[in-house]
Design an enzyme around this catalytic site. Structure first.
Site, PDB file in Angstrom:
ATOM      1  N   SER A 127      17.405  59.865  44.925  1.00 27.87           N
ATOM      2  CA  SER A 127      17.851  58.697  44.179  1.00 27.87           C
ATOM      3  C   SER A 127      17.581  57.416  44.954  1.00 27.87           C
ATOM      4  O   SER A 127      17.617  57.410  46.197  1.00 27.87           O
ATOM      5  CB  SER A 127      19.349  58.818  43.892  1.00 27.87           C
ATOM      6  OG  SER A 127      19.882  57.606  43.406  1.00 27.87           O
ATOM      7  N   TYR A 152      27.862  59.771  46.256  1.00 30.77           N
ATOM      8  CA  TYR A 152      26.693  60.262  45.525  1.00 30.77           C
ATOM      9  C   TYR A 152      25.424  60.034  46.343  1.00 30.77           C
ATOM     10  O   TYR A 152      24.612  60.938  46.519  1.00 30.77           O
ATOM     11  CB  TYR A 152      26.594  59.546  44.176  1.00 30.77           C
ATOM     12  CG  TYR A 152      25.280  59.790  43.459  1.00 30.77           C
ATOM     13  CD1 TYR A 152      24.995  61.037  42.912  1.00 30.77           C
ATOM     14  CD2 TYR A 152      24.332  58.779  43.341  1.00 30.77           C
ATOM     15  CE1 TYR A 152      23.782  61.271  42.263  1.00 30.77           C
ATOM     16  CE2 TYR A 152      23.125  59.003  42.696  1.00 30.77           C
ATOM     17  CZ  TYR A 152      22.863  60.244  42.155  1.00 30.77           C
ATOM     18  OH  TYR A 152      21.666  60.478  41.528  1.00 30.77           O
TER      19      TYR A 152
END
Length: 333
Positions: A127, A152
């Site tokens: 990501s 995350y």
């Protein structure tokens, strides 16, 4: 041989699996159909894939190592595309354990299965969140990413480290993709563009964080999946030599790419584009930046362009038009 796609009922998983199947590939899909967002949307995505007789689906969680190993045994799998994960930056503040279980334990089970089944290429989702508080733009894969600002992001950086370790120890060719704000039809309802569209249509306020002073490198889904497919037959090769003072060089058959639009868009313009497509003005509620949010994202995609000729083709105006058209059709508006 089959291509395994984890997170097959997810947003990117649907589009990738559909394109692979249309290209004549056999696809084995895994998804646990969790209720992080609307389960009906996930089931409707799966209906599209079930129309292909070359698609096999398993309802399973990556955390179930025994089940994952069974799927690898049954599927004659040689390529793995791991998209399954607990997504969302903000939700990681509320339920951190879900990220450790899915993104760390689950990814370990994928790596172990790849190790024991002679996988030719593992492609996995990282990501743009790994860039955290970096202020140098555009973000480059050569930049230091040791300062994540959400759990995350920390799990995605951990995935990159875990993949490198397995590539180095066991020779598993692995490619990590740092996705930059993927959007489009069949997208995730927790993403801003989705909730903006919903609330503008319904006449409800939209939350504009950091008072709109945000830029995102929005990347249309078709560009993303085309890039992934081009990478499948090109697993990274181990370097022949070790340069002791260059930490970017390694014996491992391992590679990280940014996959983004390479064209950041101001949030206010993004909202204006949605307004124009819907034909209705948004009611904006301006708020401070949220914990864990990044101010700007901007992908340096030179490596991906050099290696596979990756060049995004979809403008933000075209992408938003296609999303709003899908949204109106899906929700019968």
């Amino acid at each position: 041989m089959s291509i395994l796609v984890t997170g097959a009922a997810g947003f990117i998983g649907l589009h990738l699996s559909d394109l692979l199947l249309r290209n004549g590939c056999k696809v084995v899909g895994i998804d646990n159909i969790n209720d992080y967002y609307d389960v009906r949307l996930k089931k409707d995505r799966l209906k599209i894939l079930r129309d292909y007789n070359t698609f096999t689906f398993y309802k399973a969680s990556l955390e179930d190592g025994e089940k994952i190993n069974q799927i690898f045994n049954e599927g004659k799998i040689k390529t793995v595309i791991n998209l399954a994960a607990q997504a969302g930056v903000r939700y990681s503040l509320q339920n951190p354990r879900a990220y450790i279980e899915s993104n760390i334990v689950g990814f370990l089970n994928i790596l172990e299965a790849c190790r024991h089944h002679s996988i030719k290429h593992l492609i996995y989702a990282s990501s743009s969140s790994v860039y955290g508080g970096n202020i140098k733009i555009p973000f480059s894969t050569e930049d230091n990413v040791d300062h994540p600002i959400s759990l995350y992001a920390a799990t995605k950086k951990s995935n990159e480290l875990m993949a490198h370790t397995y590539s180095h120890l066991y020779g598993i060719p692995s490619t990590g993709l740092r996705f930059f704000t993927v959007y489009g039809p069949w997208g995730r309802p927790d993403m801003a563009y989705f909730s903006f569209t919903k609330n503008i249509i319904e006449g409800k306020p939209i939350k504009v964080f950091n008072y709109g002073r945000v830029k995102r490198d929005f990347t249309y889904i078709d560009d993303i999946v085309e890039g992934i497919i081009q990478l499948i037959p090109k697993p990274p090769q181990a370097d022949d030599e070790w340069n002791g003072h260059d930490t970017s060089t390694s014996f491992a058959p391992y590679k990280i790419y940014n996959i983004g639009n390479n064209h950041p868009v101001q949030l206010e313009y993004f909202i204006e584009t949605i307004e124009n497509e819907i034909g209705k003005k948004a009611i904006k509620e301006y708020l401070p930046i949220q914990a864990g949010d990044m101010i700007n994202t901007y992908a340096d995609i030179d490596d991906l362009n050099r290696d596979i000729g990756f060049k995004p083709k979809t403008s933000i105006e075209t992408g938003i038009r296609k999303f709003v058209e899908w949204y109106r059709a899906y929700y019968h508006i």
